[in-house]
Design a protein around this motif. Structure first.
Motif, PDB file in Angstrom:
ATOM      1  N   THR A  67     -20.550  53.179 -20.383  1.00  0.00           N
ATOM      2  CA  THR A  67     -19.865  52.169 -19.576  1.00  0.00           C
ATOM      3  C   THR A  67     -20.606  50.846 -19.533  1.00  0.00           C
ATOM      4  N   GLN A  68     -21.901  50.859 -19.827  1.00  0.00           N
ATOM      5  CA  GLN A  68     -22.761  49.674 -19.750  1.00  0.00           C
ATOM      6  C   GLN A  68     -22.960  49.195 -18.320  1.00  0.00           C
ATOM      7  N   LYS A  69     -22.530  49.983 -17.352  1.00  0.00           N
ATOM      8  CA  LYS A  69     -22.740  49.555 -15.966  1.00  0.00           C
ATOM      9  C   LYS A  69     -24.099  50.036 -15.476  1.00  0.00           C
ATOM     10  N   THR A  70     -24.312  51.371 -15.598  1.00  0.00           N
ATOM     11  CA  THR A  70     -25.595  51.897 -15.147  1.00  0.00           C
ATOM     12  C   THR A  70     -26.521  52.204 -16.313  1.00  0.00           C
ATOM     13  N   ASP A  71     -25.934  52.425 -17.503  1.00  0.00           N
ATOM     14  CA  ASP A  71     -26.759  52.796 -18.653  1.00  0.00           C
ATOM     15  C   ASP A  71     -26.990  51.587 -19.558  1.00  0.00           C
ATOM     16  N   THR A  72     -27.614  51.857 -20.716  1.00  0.00           N
ATOM     17  CA  THR A  72     -27.918  50.751 -21.629  1.00  0.00           C
ATOM     18  C   THR A  72     -26.738  50.428 -22.530  1.00  0.00           C
ATOM     19  N   GLY A  73     -25.656  51.178 -22.404  1.00  0.00           N
ATOM     20  CA  GLY A  73     -24.514  50.960 -23.293  1.00  0.00           C
ATOM     21  C   GLY A  73     -24.679  51.684 -24.604  1.00  0.00           C
ATOM     22  N   ARG A  98     -32.627  42.508 -32.473  1.00  0.00           N
ATOM     23  CA  ARG A  98     -31.746  41.744 -31.580  1.00  0.00           C
ATOM     24  C   ARG A  98     -30.419  41.462 -32.271  1.00  0.00           C
ATOM     25  N   LYS A  99     -30.511  41.112 -33.566  1.00  0.00           N
ATOM     26  CA  LYS A  99     -29.315  40.753 -34.315  1.00  0.00           C
ATOM     27  C   LYS A  99     -28.375  41.960 -34.438  1.00  0.00           C
ATOM     28  N   LEU A 106     -23.778  45.418 -27.905  1.00  0.00           N
ATOM     29  CA  LEU A 106     -24.557  46.016 -26.819  1.00  0.00           C
ATOM     30  C   LEU A 106     -25.157  44.898 -25.970  1.00  0.00           C
ATOM     31  N   PRO A 107     -25.366  45.155 -24.666  1.00  0.00           N
ATOM     32  CA  PRO A 107     -25.855  44.098 -23.771  1.00  0.00           C
ATOM     33  C   PRO A 107     -27.304  43.699 -24.075  1.00  0.00           C
ATOM     34  N   MET A 108     -27.527  42.382 -24.187  1.00  0.00           N
ATOM     35  CA  MET A 108     -28.843  41.879 -24.583  1.00  0.00           C
ATOM     36  C   MET A 108     -29.906  42.113 -23.507  1.00  0.00           C
ATOM     37  N   ASP A 109     -29.512  42.004 -22.235  1.00  0.00           N
ATOM     38  CA  ASP A 109     -30.513  42.150 -21.173  1.00  0.00           C
ATOM     39  C   ASP A 109     -31.090  43.553 -21.154  1.00  0.00           C
ATOM     40  N   LEU A 115     -37.343  46.712 -24.582  1.00  0.00           N
ATOM     41  CA  LEU A 115     -38.474  46.193 -25.363  1.00  0.00           C
ATOM     42  C   LEU A 115     -39.703  46.039 -24.474  1.00  0.00           C
ATOM     43  N   GLU A 116     -39.458  45.597 -23.250  1.00  0.00           N
ATOM     44  CA  GLU A 116     -40.557  45.413 -22.316  1.00  0.00           C
ATOM     45  C   GLU A 116     -41.141  46.765 -21.906  1.00  0.00           C
ATOM     46  N   LEU A 117     -40.223  47.700 -21.675  1.00  0.00           N
ATOM     47  CA  LEU A 117     -40.627  49.042 -21.250  1.00  0.00           C
ATOM     48  C   LEU A 117     -41.526  49.708 -22.284  1.00  0.00           C
ATOM     49  N   GLY A 118     -41.161  49.550 -23.565  1.00  0.00           N
ATOM     50  CA  GLY A 118     -41.957  50.185 -24.613  1.00  0.00           C
ATOM     51  C   GLY A 118     -43.148  49.348 -25.032  1.00  0.00           C
ATOM     52  N   ARG A 119     -43.295  48.157 -24.425  1.00  0.00           N
ATOM     53  CA  ARG A 119     -44.376  47.223 -24.759  1.00  0.00           C
ATOM     54  C   ARG A 119     -44.432  47.000 -26.279  1.00  0.00           C
TER      55      ARG A 119
END
Lengths: 231, 153
Positions: A67-73, A98-99, A106-109, A115-119
């Motif tokens: 749904t892309q609401k609660t998950d990453t899509g 990203r491309k 898929l949602p960019m945010d 990406l931040e989570l996996g450092r």
């Protein structure tokens, strides 16, 4: 063949012989993939086609769409498509990811969050991002690994879903380290306990080998833990 | 084009028909050597236009398709005819057909307007493209039309 200057009837229009086939494959891909943003996806599709890259197309239709609401899509089908597109080289750049992520609508945010989570650095091992993707799909560490096996396997769908043990080790160690509070000897113990089974299976491992082995289903996966921590 | 009565899951995405039609038309118009490359450029330009204008052509085309298949024009006539049940059957039939006709006319008129809107959008696009590619093409066609006019005289 250039078209004549004056058009009198439709028979004058030259139809390139390869056009019908291109349109047919494109339509079938659209039906199978069911992209969220048709124009964005079409642009990505033809851009990949013209460069001879792997197409942003799912192998088959997926019924339960995120749904892309609660998950990453992300869905298993989409992750598999990304894997096909990006696993060619050992490393993968953030730009490339990203491309392709955008091309699949898929949602960019959510991607930035992952990406931040996996450092991840600007160049990273694709298999690590893949592991994180599986982690966002499965609730626990073991179910994430099961999903990874199902996507990576060359067995037929519904089969044993075997993958090389070396890949499994990479996935497991990455996710376990991401988890943070799993001691190193625990990781080593788990992997070495699997070793005899793997040797019997010519270096392959399947979800059945590890899914009931450890009573770790109660441990939430690194992904959900990290997200809850972030909140 | 999506058919609403087909398989619920295996369906062409909404607005895909319009997209495919546009692509095929532009390919036939410009006869590019490398079709995938041309198509990629075509969609890039349209994406840019969408970002600039803020109008989503897919949403819009989907609405158009929805209107084509789920024609709401007939619903109102039905409810109206139910109100007039007291009339004799002959009268009812006549009035119903008349009203249907008038509704149809209205419907086609409105789609005509919308089509004009598409046409103008497309013309703008193709003008830009042809301007970029064949600067002499317009002159050529102008010359031709002049000679035709002369012939007519």
């Amino acid at each position: 063949m250039p078209l004549p200057d004056t058009m009198y009837c439709s028979q004058q229009i030259n139809i390139p012989p390869e056009l019908p086939d291109i349109l047919k494959t494109f339509t079938k891909a659209a039906i199978r993939t069911q992209p969220k943003d048709l124009w964005l996806w079409s642009a990505a599709y033809f851009s990949a086609l013209s460069k001879g890259e792997c197409l942003p197309v799912k192998d088959r239709l997926e019924m339960n769409v995120a749904t892309q609401k609660t998950d990453t899509g992300l869905t298993p089908g989409l992750l598999k498509t990304l894997h096909k597109q990006l696993s060619c080289g050992q490393t993968c750049s953030k730009e490339e990811l990203r491309k392709k992520w955008k091309g699949l609508c898929l949602p960019m945010d959510k991607l930035e969050m992952m990406l931040e989570l996996g450092r991840f650095t600007s160049e990273f091992n694709w298999i690590e991002f893949f592991a994180l993707g599986c982690s966002s799909l499965g609730g626990t560490l073991m179910s994430s690994l099961k999903i990874a096996c199902e996507i990576l396997t060359e067995d037929e769908e519904g089969g044993a879903a075997r993958i090389p043990f070396s890949t499994f080790v990479k996935l497991y160690t990455f996710l376990a380290h991401l988890d943070g509070d799993m001691p190193q000897d625990h990781i080593d113990n788990f992997l070495s306990s699997l070793q005899p089974l793997v040797e019997l299976q010519h270096g392959m491992i399947k979800p059945l080998d590890f899914i009931y082995r450890e009573d770790m289903d109660s441990t939430p996966s690194s992904f959900s833990k990290a997200t809850s921590r972030a909140e | 084009m999506s058919v609403p009565f087909s398989n619920t899951h295996l369906r062409v995405p909404q607005g895909f028909g319009t997209l495919l039609e546009g692509l095929a038309r532009e390919v036939l118009r410009d006869q590019p050597e490398d079709i995938p490359k041309y198509a990629a450029q075509y969609f890039e330009t349209l994406l840019k236009q969408r970002e600039d204008s803020g109008v989503d052509p897919v949403e819009w085309a989907a609405k158009l398709e929805d209107r084509f298949y789920n024609n709401h024009a007939f619903k109102t006539t039905q409810s109206q005819t139910e109100d007039e049940l007291s009339h004799s059957e002959e009268d009812l039939n006549v009035s119903a057909t008349q009203r249907n006709n008038s509704e149809e006319v209205n419907f086609t008129e409105s789609t005509d307007e919308e089509e004009k809107h598409i046409m103008s959008l497309e013309r703008r696009l193709s003008e830009e493209e042809s301007f970029n590619r064949f600067p002499g093409a317009d002159l050529l066609s102008d010359d031709l039309s002049e000679t035709e006019e002369e012939r007519d005289q």
